[in-house]
Design an enzyme around this catalytic site. Structure first.
Site, short mmCIF file in Angstrom:
data_model
loop_
_atom_site.label_atom_id
_atom_site.label_comp_id
_atom_site.label_asym_id
_atom_site.label_seq_id
_atom_site.Cartn_x
_atom_site.Cartn_y
_atom_site.Cartn_z
N GLY A 1 0.70 -1.34 0.09
CA GLY A 1 -0.07 0.22 -0.11
C GLY A 1 0.86 1.07 0.00
O GLY A 1 0.55 2.23 0.83
N ALA A 2 1.97 1.24 -0.90
CA ALA A 2 2.95 2.42 -0.64
C ALA A 2 2.63 3.35 -1.95
O ALA A 2 3.39 4.14 -2.18
CB ALA A 2 4.30 1.89 -0.75
N ASN A 3 1.42 3.39 -2.47
CA ASN A 3 1.05 4.26 -3.54
C ASN A 3 0.50 5.66 -3.08
O ASN A 3 0.06 6.41 -3.76
CB ASN A 3 0.16 3.66 -4.75
CG ASN A 3 -0.99 3.27 -3.92
OD1 ASN A 3 -1.34 3.34 -2.69
ND2 ASN A 3 -1.98 2.77 -4.54
N THR A 4 0.40 5.69 -1.62
CA THR A 4 -0.46 7.21 -1.08
C THR A 4 -0.11 7.04 0.38
O THR A 4 0.18 6.03 1.01
CB THR A 4 -2.09 7.04 -1.39
OG1 THR A 4 -2.52 8.24 -1.21
CG2 THR A 4 -2.70 5.68 -0.44
N GLY A 5 -0.38 8.18 1.03
CA GLY A 5 -0.24 8.48 2.34
C GLY A 5 0.83 7.83 3.11
O GLY A 5 2.08 8.34 2.69
N ILE A 6 0.93 7.45 4.33
CA ILE A 6 2.27 6.95 5.11
C ILE A 6 3.02 5.95 4.33
O ILE A 6 4.38 5.87 4.30
CB ILE A 6 2.05 6.77 6.43
CG1 ILE A 6 1.27 5.39 6.47
CG2 ILE A 6 1.17 7.81 7.12
CD1 ILE A 6 0.85 4.80 7.96
N GLY A 7 2.33 5.15 3.61
CA GLY A 7 3.18 3.94 2.68
C GLY A 7 3.96 4.70 1.67
O GLY A 7 5.12 4.07 1.52
N SER B 1 -2.86 0.33 14.78
CA SER B 1 -3.32 1.67 15.55
C SER B 1 -3.76 1.66 16.55
O SER B 1 -3.74 0.84 17.11
CB SER B 1 -4.61 1.98 14.55
OG SER B 1 -5.34 2.96 14.95
N TYR C 1 -13.03 -1.82 12.14
CA TYR C 1 -11.64 -1.42 11.82
C TYR C 1 -10.75 -1.72 13.05
O TYR C 1 -9.57 -2.18 13.10
CB TYR C 1 -11.75 -0.11 11.52
CG TYR C 1 -10.25 0.63 11.57
CD1 TYR C 1 -9.56 0.41 10.35
CD2 TYR C 1 -9.66 1.49 12.43
CE1 TYR C 1 -8.34 0.86 10.38
CE2 TYR C 1 -8.49 2.12 12.13
CZ TYR C 1 -7.64 1.76 11.34
OH TYR C 1 -6.61 2.22 11.13
#
Length: 311
Positions: free
Chosen positions: A24-30, A152, A177
């Site tokens: 999931g490294a295409n956005t945000g903290i990733g 989290s 979640y």
């Protein structure tokens, strides 16, 4: 603003000759985690949306000057895709030093993965559980190696509802979640225990267990990135609206990535495993997150659901 930003990873550690996978490294903290680690070594961005991932990788290559930022397709909501990713990776790469299980979904309306798992549990926990299982031998062969699970603070509100894991009897997307984030903490705890074998040494630290290993082992730690201004809340109109209003009080993606980077590279964590971090320091784990019996049961149930045998 400085208080909200939290801790910052100060480690100058280099990763030449080492391989990192970030889901999931295409956005945000990733994406910001990938950007930082790309300044240190080779990074594989594993994402469902390849087009978006290629755009992120291109940006990171231009920013860091590192051409070894590679995109691979991985859909954590489909075990077939996870197995295909692992098979291709193992055929192409002889080493794996850091696995960062970062991808996740939040506040989804009720839905199921391709394999019939409730979406939060399936993506956030079971998908990463299977991915780690498939890549673990390569991590062991490359030791010292690290597994970093992004959980989290929401794990404090979670419970592992074994009688209704997939929310078929009752479902609340906020609690779903929280349950999945608790599963991340319990998975990390049980994985660290199993990886240690007989070299286990325990000491109480911040009301959690600090588990130590030798430098030639695989470690596993979990973390809370903080409340980050990202598109993770895109499934909730209300949360998206609140995130915009209170954005000043939220971390930027770069700030949110700092603890992930810290857990991945900090030299002082070479022999630390089974721990939970926030703002680049040990953090309090909920009593449910320290329940060894629940952790063991969740491990066994996860193996049954995925049809694997992981002793």
């Amino acid at each position: 603003r400085r208080y909200v930003a939290g801790g910052e990873c100060k480690s100058p550690a280099r990763l030449e000759g080492k391989v990192v996978i970030i889901t999931g490294a295409n956005t945000g903290i990733g994406k910001e985690t990938a950007r930082d680690l790309a300044r240190r070594g080779k990074v594989i961005i594993a994402c469902r949306d390849v087009v978006k991932a290629e755009a992120a990788a291109s940006e990171i290559r231009a920013d860091t000057g590192n051409q070894q930022v590679i995109v691979k397709k991985l859909d954590l909501a489909d075990t077939k895709s996870i197995r295909e990713f692992a098979e291709k990776f193992l055929a192409e790469e002889k080493e794996l030093h850091i696995l960062i299980n970062n991808a996740g979904v939040m506040l989804c309306h009720y839905s199921k993965t391709a394999d019939g798992f409730e979406m939060h549990l399936g993506v956030n926990h079971l998908g990463h559980f299977l991915l780690t299982f498939l890549l673990l031998e390569r991590l062991k062969q490359s030791a010292p190696a690290r597994i970093v699970n992004v959980s989290s603070l929401a794990h404090h509100g979670g419970r592992i509802r074994f009688h209704d894991l997939h929310g078929e009897k009752s479902y609340n997307r906020g609690l779903a979640y929280c349950h999945s984030k608790l599963a991340n903490v319990l998975f990390t705890r049980e994985l660290a225990r199993r990886l240690q074998g007989k070299s286990q040494r325990r000491a109480e630290w911040f009301s959690a267990w600090l588990l130590s290993t030798t430098d030639e082992e695989v470690t596993a730690n979990a973390l809370h990135p903080g409340s980050v201004c990202s598109d993770l809340v895109r499934h909730s109109f209300v949360m998206s609206w609140l995130w915009k209003i209170f954005s000043f009080f939220l971390k930027t993606p770069w700030e949110g990535a700092q603890t992930s980077v810290y857990c991945a590279v900090a030299e002082e964590l070479d022999s630390v495993t089974g721990q939970y971090f926030s703002d680049c320091q040990p953090a309090y784990v909920s009593p449910r997150g320290r329940d060894d019996e629940t952790a063991k049961k969740l491990w066994n149930v996860s193996c049954e659901l995925l049809g694997i045998q992981w002793d």
